[in-house]
Design an enzyme around this catalytic site. Structure first.
Site: not given
Length: 399
Positions: A65, A69, A72, A109, A142, A202, A272
Site C-alpha cells: 500500500c 497509516c 497498518c 467484507c 460490504c 460502516c 462490531r
C-alpha cells in the site's frame, strides 16, 4: 450508580450522552466494570436482543500500500512479514467468501489495500460482488477499497453492494500523527459518498494507539454525527515492523469500557468487535458480546483470529444466537430509513438525536477524582499471528 442509570435511560431513548458522561465511563474502576457491562448490555438488548451478526473478511489484495497509516501492517515501508499478493480473481474471491458463509457469516467484507480503487478495480470488485450474490441468497456484501472518487460508490451499489466501510480510526485532532498521506476530511468525504449512493455506511475506530480518553470520545462523537449504520471497534494489533509495534496500551477491562462507551453514544447502531479482540480481550471476549452485537468470524486481513468453531461455541456458551440471513440486523426505525433511501439522514437522528451534538471542548474534570487505572500487562506478542492461510494461499481458510 447514578451515572449508569442515566446512561441506560438515554440509550433506551436514543439520546446523546454528555461528553462528561462518556468520559466518566472510560474512567470507571475495575471494581465497577461488571456494573458498566450490565448497564450497556440493557441498551444492546433493547435494540438487538441476543443476536450476534457474523461478518467474514476476504482480503482481495494484500500489502504493497502507498499510504503511511502507522497502525497498518500493509503500509508503505512496513517490515511486517505479512502475505503480499495482487488482486484475487473474482472466482477466487467468491470461493474464499463461500467459506465464511458456510461458517455462518451473514456479511462478506471485501477489502483491498491501497489509497483507493481505479475504475478498473471497481469493475473487478463488481464482478466479485455479483458472483457472491448469485451464489449466496440473502448474504450482504460490504466493500472496503479506500478513498472513493466520483461515481464509484454508485457503481458498487449497482453491482449489488449493500455497504461500504471506511473508518475514521482516530480523532480529527490527532489524525495527522497517525497518517500523513491523506486527511481525516478525505475519510469523511468517502463515507458521505457511500451514503449518498444509498450504501449502508460502516465506519469505526482503532483503540490502543496511544490516544487519550478525550481522543476516544472525540472520534466516537464524530461517528455519531456521521451516522453510520455499523461501527467496528478495532483494538490495535501492534505488528512488529510497524511504527506502533511498541504500543501495548490495552487491558481487557479497558477494551470493555471502550465498547460500553461506544454503545452508550451509539445505542441503536451495529457495534462490531473487529480486529484485535483475541489479542486484547482474550478470555473476556464472551463478556464483550453483552456490548457489541457483531463480530468477525475467523481470520482478519493480515492476522489470524481464533478458530471459527471457537467463535460459534463462544456465542452459544454466552447465551447468544447467531443472526440469520432472514433477520434484519438494524432496529426498525433505521432499517425503514435505509429502505426509503434515507441512508445517512435517518429520521429521529439515526443513532440518537443529533440536536445535542454541537459539542463543547472536552471536559478535563478533576484528575484527583478519576480512579487510578491498572497498567497494561506485558506485551503479548505471542498472540499476534500473521495470517498464512485462506485468501492468497493454498491453505484452507479459517471459518
Amino acid at each position: 450508580m447514578d451515572l449508569l442509570n442515566t446512561l441506560v435511560e438515554k440509550g433506551l431513548r436514543r439520546e446523546l450522552p454528555t461528553r462528561e458522561e462518556a468520559l466518566a465511563v472510560l474512567a470507571t474502576s475495575d471494581d465497577d466494570l461488571l456494573e458498566v457491562v450490565a448497564a450497556a448490555g440493557k441498551v444492546r438488548r433493547q435494540w438487538f436482543g441476543r443476536r450476534v451478526k457474523l461478518n467474514y473478511l476476504v482480503n482481495l489484495k494484500s500489502g504493497l500500500c502507498p499510504e503511511d497509516c502507522s497502525y497498518c501492517s500493509q503500509r508503505l515501508g512496513s517490515k511486517a512479514e505479512i502475505l503480499k499478493y495482487t488482486w484475487l480473481k473474482p472466482d477466487e474471491a467468491s470461493q474464499a467468501a463461500a467459506a465464511g458463509v458456510a461458517g455462518g457469516a451473514k456479511r462478506v467484507c471485501l477489502v483491498a489495500s491501497g489509497r483507493g480503487p481505479t475504475d478498473r478495480d471497481v469493475d473487478r470488485v463488481s464482478r466479485t460482488i455479483e458472483a457472491i450474490k448469485e451464489q449466496n441468497e440473502g448474504v450482504e456484501v460490504c466493500a472496503c477499497l479506500g478513498l472513493l472518487s466520483g461515481g464509484q460508490a454508485e457503481r458498487l451499489r449497482a453491482a449489488g453492494a449493500d455497504a461500504y466501510n471506511h473508518n475514521l480510526n482516530t480523532s480529527e485532532g490527532t489524525y495527522g500523527e497517525i497518517t500523513t498521506t491523506h486527511t481525516y476530511a478525505d475519510r469523511v468525504d468517502t463515507v458521505h459518498q457511500a451514503q449518498a449512493a444509498g450504501l449502508s455506511a460502516c465506519s469505526g475506530l482503532i483503540a490502543g494507539m496511544g490516544e487519550s480518553d478525550e481522543d476516544l470520545v472525540d472520534v466516537v462523537y464524530s461517528l455519531r454525527e456521521l451516522d453510520p449504520d455499523s461501527v467496528p471497534v478495532n483494538f490495535l494489533i501492534p505488528f512488529e515492523g510497524t511504527p506502533l509495534a511498541k504500543e501495548w496500551n490495552l487491558t481487557p477491562q479497558r477494551c470493555l469500557r471502550i465498547l460500553a462507551m461506544v454503545r452508550f453514544v451509539c445505542p441503536d447502531v451495529e457495534v462490531r468487535i473487529a480486529g484485535g479482540r483475541e489479542v486484547h480481550l482474550r478470555s473476556m471476549q464472551p463478556l464483550a458480546l453483552n456490548l457489541a452485537n457483531s463480530i468477525f468470524l475467523g481470520d482478519y486481513l493480515t492476522s489470524e483470529g481464533q478458530a471459527g468453531k471457537t467463535d460459534l461455541d463462544m456465542i452459544a456458551d454466552a447465551g447468544f444466537e447467531v443472526e440469520g440471513t432472514d433477520t434484519t440486523t438494524l432496529p426498525k426505525h433505521r432499517a425503514d430509513a435505509m429502505d426509503s433511501g434515507g441512508c445517512g439522514s435517518h429520521a429521529a437522528g439515526g443513532c440518537g438525536s443529533h440536536a445535542e451534538s454541537g459539542g463543547c471542548a472536552p471536559c478535563g474534570g478533576d484528575a484527583s477524582q478519576v480512579p487510578a487505572q491498572p497498567e497494561p500487562a506485558a506485551a503479548r506478542t505471542d498472540l499476534v499471528a500473521v495470517r498464512r492461510r485462506g485468501a492468497g494461499t493454498d491453505l484452507a481458510p479459517n471459518a
